[in-house]
Design a protein around this motif. Structure first.
Motif, short mmCIF file in Angstrom:
data_model
loop_
_atom_site.label_atom_id
_atom_site.label_comp_id
_atom_site.label_asym_id
_atom_site.label_seq_id
_atom_site.Cartn_x
_atom_site.Cartn_y
_atom_site.Cartn_z
N VAL A 1 2.23 -4.55 8.69
CA VAL A 1 2.74 -3.67 8.89
C VAL A 1 4.31 -3.76 9.59
CG1 VAL A 1 3.26 -1.05 10.23
CG2 VAL A 1 0.64 -2.33 10.45
N TYR B 1 -3.97 -5.05 7.74
CA TYR B 1 -2.33 -4.20 7.61
C TYR B 1 -1.13 -5.59 7.92
CZ TYR B 1 -4.60 -0.61 5.13
OH TYR B 1 -5.52 0.78 4.89
N ILE C 1 1.11 -1.21 0.23
CA ILE C 1 -0.49 -0.05 -0.32
C ILE C 1 0.61 1.08 0.26
CG2 ILE C 1 -1.51 1.36 1.08
CD1 ILE C 1 -2.76 -1.25 -0.22
N TYR D 1 3.28 -0.23 4.57
CA TYR D 1 2.39 -1.39 5.35
C TYR D 1 1.91 -1.68 3.38
CZ TYR D 1 0.45 1.62 9.40
OH TYR D 1 0.25 1.73 9.94
N GLN E 1 -4.20 -3.98 12.81
CA GLN E 1 -3.14 -4.04 11.84
C GLN E 1 -1.73 -4.60 12.76
OE1 GLN E 1 -0.85 0.38 11.63
NE2 GLN E 1 -3.66 1.19 10.78
N LEU F 1 -1.63 -4.41 2.68
CA LEU F 1 -2.92 -4.91 2.64
C LEU F 1 -2.78 -6.02 2.21
CD1 LEU F 1 -6.41 -4.43 3.72
CD2 LEU F 1 -6.02 -2.97 1.04
#
Length: 203
Positions: A76, A74, A11, A66, A27, A68
């Motif tokens: 991270v 997400y 992302i 990030y 996340q 997805l």
């Protein structure tokens, strides 16, 4: 709950807190030293060979990346730490970004702290562990490179990791091998459980 790990996309790279997505999706944060194999662990979880770039030299990820996954969560990738050739200025910028990110309690759902199972955790690992503890959010210590150890070394090394990081009993230490896939199903199960809980909490 199911997660289609083949449906994954990069992302953005966030250089500041303002760049972080805030669309209420869970996340899952991956943290660890520059050479601990974060990208390899992400790739193994997703069963994708080169999805998260495996850097030619450690210490190149200085932003928060990030990814997805299946439009549901997400992954991270926090900047790697402990790489000697990074300038003091860059290290200070990294520290500030991490402090801000951890201080914003709306971001983190579950933390995955990656350590090298072959070695005693470093002072930097202890600092990162403390950030996770202070956040009050759940996290798991993922002891990567399990395949490099003899069977007789596994339990003593796991005990040393737990002791050095001063972990509460509630924090699991999971043996993992990005190379062989050991621990993948268990870690994915933990991740899915926290995605489900977050979804229920926000419903």
């Amino acid at each position: 709950m199911e997660l289609n790990t083949q449906k994954a996309e990069f992302i953005r790279s966030a250089a500041s807190l303002a760049d972080c997505p805030r669309d209420r999706l869970p996340q899952i944060a991956f943290a660890g030293r520059s050479n601990v194999g974060k990208s390899s662990v992400i790739n193994r979880l997703l069963q994708r060979k080169n999805f998260a770039r495996v850097g030619s030299a450690p210490g190149k990820t200085t932003h928060i990346n990030y990814f997805l996954i299946d439009q549901k969560v997400y992954f991270v990738d926090l900047p790697g730490y402990g790489y000697a050739k990074v300038s003091k200025q860059e290290r200070a910028r990294w520290g500030k970004l991490m402090e801000q990110w951890f201080a914003d309690t709306s971001l983190l759902t579950l933390g995955l702290l990656l350590v090298d199972m072959r070695h005693k955790p470093t002072a930097d690992d202890c600092v990162m562990c403390q950030w996770f503890l202070d956040s009050g959010k759940p996290f798991v210590v993922v002891a990567n490179k399990q395949d490099k150890l003899k069977k007789s070394q596994l339990e003593p090394n796991l005990a040393l990791i737990r002791e050095t990081l001063a972990l509460p009993e509630t924090v699991p230490v999971l043996p993992f091998s990005a190379e062989k896939g050991v621990g993948r199903e268990e870690l994915l199960g933990i991740v899915l459980d926290h995605i489900r809980r977050e979804k229920e909490a926000r419903a």
